[in-house]
Design a protein around this motif. Structure first.
Motif, PDB file in Angstrom:
ATOM      1  N   VAL A   1       1.763   2.662  10.348  1.00 33.39           N
ATOM      2  CA  VAL A   1       2.337   3.977  10.624  1.00 33.39           C
ATOM      3  C   VAL A   1       2.813   4.607   9.316  1.00 33.39           C
ATOM      4  O   VAL A   1       3.524   3.972   8.532  1.00 33.39           O
ATOM      5  CB  VAL A   1       3.550   3.885  11.580  1.00 33.39           C
ATOM      6  CG1 VAL A   1       4.071   5.287  11.900  1.00 33.39           C
ATOM      7  CG2 VAL A   1       3.200   3.148  12.859  1.00 33.39           C
ATOM      8  N   GLY A   2       2.397   5.850   9.079  1.00 29.34           N
ATOM      9  CA  GLY A   2       2.961   6.617   7.964  1.00 29.34           C
ATOM     10  C   GLY A   2       2.517   6.155   6.591  1.00 29.34           C
ATOM     11  O   GLY A   2       3.197   6.429   5.603  1.00 29.34           O
ATOM     12  N   GLY A   3       1.368   5.488   6.491  1.00 34.33           N
ATOM     13  CA  GLY A   3       0.818   5.112   5.185  1.00 34.33           C
ATOM     14  C   GLY A   3       1.844   4.448   4.296  1.00 34.33           C
ATOM     15  O   GLY A   3       2.381   3.384   4.621  1.00 34.33           O
ATOM     16  N   GLY A   4       2.152   5.095   3.166  1.00 34.28           N
ATOM     17  CA  GLY A   4       3.067   4.517   2.195  1.00 34.28           C
ATOM     18  C   GLY A   4       4.541   4.659   2.535  1.00 34.28           C
ATOM     19  O   GLY A   4       5.395   4.155   1.809  1.00 34.28           O
ATOM     20  N   ILE A   5       4.869   5.327   3.633  1.00 34.69           N
ATOM     21  CA  ILE A   5       6.281   5.529   3.990  1.00 34.69           C
ATOM     22  C   ILE A   5       6.828   4.247   4.622  1.00 34.69           C
ATOM     23  O   ILE A   5       6.285   3.779   5.617  1.00 34.69           O
ATOM     24  CB  ILE A   5       6.426   6.684   5.009  1.00 34.69           C
ATOM     25  CG1 ILE A   5       5.774   7.966   4.482  1.00 34.69           C
ATOM     26  CG2 ILE A   5       7.879   6.911   5.365  1.00 34.69           C
ATOM     27  CD1 ILE A   5       5.653   9.067   5.544  1.00 34.69           C
ATOM     28  N   PRO A   6       7.909   3.676   4.075  1.00 37.93           N
ATOM     29  CA  PRO A   6       8.407   2.405   4.633  1.00 37.93           C
ATOM     30  C   PRO A   6       9.224   2.604   5.917  1.00 37.93           C
ATOM     31  O   PRO A   6      10.386   2.237   5.989  1.00 37.93           O
ATOM     32  CB  PRO A   6       9.246   1.823   3.487  1.00 37.93           C
ATOM     33  CG  PRO A   6       9.658   2.994   2.651  1.00 37.93           C
ATOM     34  CD  PRO A   6       8.616   4.071   2.844  1.00 37.93           C
ATOM     35  N   ILE A   7       8.568   3.170   6.931  1.00 37.66           N
ATOM     36  CA  ILE A   7       9.284   3.570   8.150  1.00 37.66           C
ATOM     37  C   ILE A   7       9.501   2.379   9.096  1.00 37.66           C
ATOM     38  O   ILE A   7      10.509   2.325   9.806  1.00 37.66           O
ATOM     39  CB  ILE A   7       8.534   4.728   8.860  1.00 37.66           C
ATOM     40  CG1 ILE A   7       9.358   5.303  10.013  1.00 37.66           C
ATOM     41  CG2 ILE A   7       7.153   4.302   9.348  1.00 37.66           C
ATOM     42  CD1 ILE A   7      10.563   6.066   9.570  1.00 37.66           C
ATOM     43  N   ILE A   8       8.564   1.431   9.114  1.00 37.79           N
ATOM     44  CA  ILE A   8       8.722   0.263   9.994  1.00 37.79           C
ATOM     45  C   ILE A   8       9.933  -0.548   9.536  1.00 37.79           C
ATOM     46  O   ILE A   8      10.803  -0.926  10.329  1.00 37.79           O
ATOM     47  CB  ILE A   8       7.453  -0.621   9.943  1.00 37.79           C
ATOM     48  CG1 ILE A   8       6.208   0.175  10.352  1.00 37.79           C
ATOM     49  CG2 ILE A   8       7.630  -1.880  10.782  1.00 37.79           C
ATOM     50  CD1 ILE A   8       6.127   0.570  11.786  1.00 37.79           C
ATOM     51  N   ARG A   9       9.999  -0.783   8.222  1.00 37.04           N
ATOM     52  CA  ARG A   9      11.133  -1.521   7.651  1.00 37.04           C
ATOM     53  C   ARG A   9      12.440  -0.759   7.884  1.00 37.04           C
ATOM     54  O   ARG A   9      13.489  -1.358   8.131  1.00 37.04           O
ATOM     55  CB  ARG A   9      10.882  -1.721   6.157  1.00 37.04           C
ATOM     56  CG  ARG A   9      11.849  -2.618   5.479  1.00 37.04           C
ATOM     57  CD  ARG A   9      11.310  -3.085   4.133  1.00 37.04           C
ATOM     58  NE  ARG A   9      10.394  -4.199   4.272  1.00 37.04           N
ATOM     59  CZ  ARG A   9       9.078  -4.143   4.056  1.00 37.04           C
ATOM     60  NH1 ARG A   9       8.507  -3.025   3.695  1.00 37.04           N
ATOM     61  NH2 ARG A   9       8.347  -5.219   4.222  1.00 37.04           N
ATOM     62  N   ALA A  10      12.391   0.571   7.813  1.00 29.46           N
ATOM     63  CA  ALA A  10      13.607   1.373   8.037  1.00 29.46           C
ATOM     64  C   ALA A  10      14.128   1.150   9.452  1.00 29.46           C
ATOM     65  O   ALA A  10      15.321   0.941   9.655  1.00 29.46           O
ATOM     66  CB  ALA A  10      13.330   2.851   7.785  1.00 29.46           C
TER      67      ALA A  10
END
Lengths: 449, 449
Positions: free
Chosen positions: B133-142
């Protein structure tokens, strides 16, 4: 495996009450994620009689932080008292007592981070500091873990909510700095002593932390060029808008060719840029990585609950380490201590930037030619000029002359301005605001591109 | 402690080559952070003769993924082949062989995530999916770690770069959907078969993953209401702009009162909103948390290097777990399996929203009154109306009537439109676009506020 994780809180103020409230309100959710409860076992504060808007059992309150630090039942010491001493002393003591530490104290970390993390490394304890930068924005975790394979070329953004609130009000209402500051103090958005916020000092503390993590090098606070917002005027905000820019207090760190650039100052950014839309007390931080390109993190940069939320995420992270016996799983400062380097920090005179310059000059022939001549002889090329005609004011006030330069060396700009300011045609020292322009790789350019 | 961590890569395509490039380019940096090298030990792909723009030793290439899965030296299997089968089979096999897994396969996780994570839990192996999800955006970790103490009320945003590119071009150039799509295919921004992107299907896969993590509940893909951008016209984009809005394809999940709302559709958002500034192939995701308030994460949503960067951060994270013997330290799906619940997902008819409605009607008296009468009888209150006069076109085309409603129930809107569409004055079925308005707590409102 422990049946619960016990936290000792030192400093029961704004953020402290936020943490207590979140741990109580989200008790079930946290247990569903962590597996065991996370509880506040003891609270130390100078004032334990003041009524707070959250109730805690009176027997967990004490005025003596040492009782928490010495308490064998406490796993994590949460330092939220702020200031350098005695916070530094309490944290070091906690570490030597094998307690893990969570803190939101950016001033302390910027000044004594190396000492604290050395001690934590030696004692193999964790130190969480997500709440020290960007309030509720998980930016520390993003740099340490989300971008763990990234060669970060720049990290920059709006990291002080008070300054951003003041600049937003000045921009939206056309008001003067001191006028808005006074109102912000009344509303509780600015401290009684606002110096650290409006001078850029708080932003510099946060930048020291971000750049240290991004580049694996110490970034001494005294090497960060720091300029506040107290000299920003509605006049320059208006000119900036005419030229298509907003003025924001940016903290900027870049890495190029083995050197670091670290500076805090009011900055003009193109008004269509996302950072230009960040208003009021919000914060936003860009990370530019060689692989990932540009990423932006936006959210509430301060406040009891947002900052409390960042603290709670650190407590849960450390609790997981305790439960798995795996402390210091991620290096405290992103890089393993023995691999950290000492990169040189450029002085401000060594940077390249575009500039906004505003002069107040005598309304007579030859002035534009003289000023542009001095700039030209210093290799500064002018991109655009606004010369404002006299508006009925007495000619003794002079007229305003605004210039936008192409990219130039700061040392050249300083030399040229020092020369221009001596000219008899110039009625007051020139105003200089640095400009960050957009290129293909996001908002900032590298040093010496 | 291992002296290096070995990765077996299945699928040597766009993202795979990005990962190989980052691991090679940032070898030193990764070792400084992780402590040991992270290397690609073996690569499986159907085509191992095609020339890629990165060189790998020929002896690590194979056409047989089982050789990686069975290889006792390999610690982590990286699945980047995409599609449901045989990717599912390979991943399950790897898990049963006690290999950790990293994948970017959102379609697979959305459809078979529960099965995969059950198996991973049983075998005590990690499954990283930051790149899904969201390519390079660390959204899963967030969501899993940055907001581990947050009661998340909404997660929503732009999660499909192809659709956003097309909508941006339509908006900036006034071009038709099919025209821009064809160009996007030529430029490589859209697949030869763009269905999954433009139909909203890919966004729904990503939303299923985000909502599952945020709420600790399964979110079956077939229960997500999904509408694509193929029926968005330049006409509606222009009307939206006149009314102060942009049209974006949003994926929206909300939690309210024990129920989940999950939907993907073109959405009108106020044009001063940060999401409205997200253009081209960029992604941006809001998390609204009860304590933290609104946070936004913005960055490149796709591409070899940004997605590769997210994969590398997962590899490093799992490598740290391997080195510390602490796998599944963070629950795969954010909540411990035994504490996950099964919250009901509302059908689209149960949501409340504001609406943009566009009718093409006969140019005769009484039409406005008839339409507004039907809406009124269905408890729909009108906020504003634009009635466009005839512009020289033959009256046979009718005239355009645009209405913005106040918040209403979707079921009521559907019933009213079905009634209105039957009217002889109405020349074509009404166009409906949902509107997300800003309130104090960010862009979205809760269900039934």
């Amino acid at each position: 495996m422990k049946d619960r994780i016990r936290v000792g809180l030192i400093g029961f103020g704004t953020v402290g009450t936020g943490v207590v409230r979140i741990l109580s309100k989200e008790k079930d959710l946290i247990t569903r994620r962590l597996g065991v409860p996370l509880t506040i076992a003891q609270i130390a504060d100078r004032d334990i009689t003041r009524k707070r808007d959250i109730a805690v059992p009176p027997d967990i309150l004490t005025t003596d932080p040492q009782r928490l630090i010495q308490n064998p039942d406490i796993d994590i010491i949460l330092e939220l008292m702020g200031g350098i001493e005695p916070a530094r002393d309490f944290i070091l003591n906690a570490i030597y007592n094998k307690k893990h530490v969570v803190t939101a104290n950016k001033a302390l970390l910027a000044a004594h981070g190396e000492e604290i993390f050395d001690a934590a490394c030696k004692e193999n304890v964790d130190v969480g500091f997500e709440a020290s930068v960007g309030g509720g924005i998980p930016i520390i975790r993003a740099i340490k873990e989300g971008f763990s394979g990234e060669n970060i070329s720049a990290v920059f953004g709006i990291v002080n909510g008070t300054s951003n609130y003041i600049l937003t009000q000045m921009s939206e209402k056309g008001r003067e700095f001191l006028d808005v500051l006074k109102e912000a103090q009344t509303l509780g958005y600015a401290e009684a002593d606002p110096t650290l916020d409006v001078s850029g000092g708080d932003s510099a503390h946060k930048l020291a932390i971000l750049a240290t993590l991004a580049y694996g090098t110490p970034v001494p606070i005294e090497e960060i060029y720091t300029e506040g917002i107290d000299h920003v005027t509605p006049l320059d905000i208006t000119f900036a808008e005419t030229l298509g820019y907003k003025i924001k207090l940016l903290a900027i760190a870049k890495h190029f060719d083995g050197k670091i650039e670290a500076r805090v100052h009011p900055t003009m950014i193109p008004k269509e840029e996302m950072l230009a839309q960040v208003n009021g007390v919000f914060n936003a931080i860009y990370i530019i990585g060689e692989s990932v390109g540009e990423s932006l993190f936006y959210g509430r940069g301060a406040g009891s609950m947002p900052t409390g939320s960042a603290v709670v995420s650190d407590l849960i992270d450390i609790a997981r380490n305790i439960q798995n016996g795996t402390n210091t799983r991620v290096p405290h400062l992103a890089y393993l201590p023995k691999t950290r380097t000492r990169l040189p920090i450029c002085p401000i005179t060594a940077i390249d930037s575009s500039y906004y310059l505003r002069f107040r000059v005598g309304d007579r022939p030859g002035v534009l030619s003289e000023i542009s001549g001095v700039l030209g002889r210093h290799n500064i090329s002018i991109a655009s000029v606004i010369q404002e005609g006299r508006k009925g004011s007495s000619s003794g006030d002079g007229v305003l002359l605004v210039m936008m330069t192409h990219q130039a060396k700061e040392a050249d700009i300083q030399a040229a301005l020092s020369r221009i300011n001596q000219s008899p045609f110039v009625f007051e020292p020139a105003v200089l605001i640095r400009v960050e322009e957009k290129n293909n790789n996001g908002l900032t350019r590298n040093i010496r591109t």
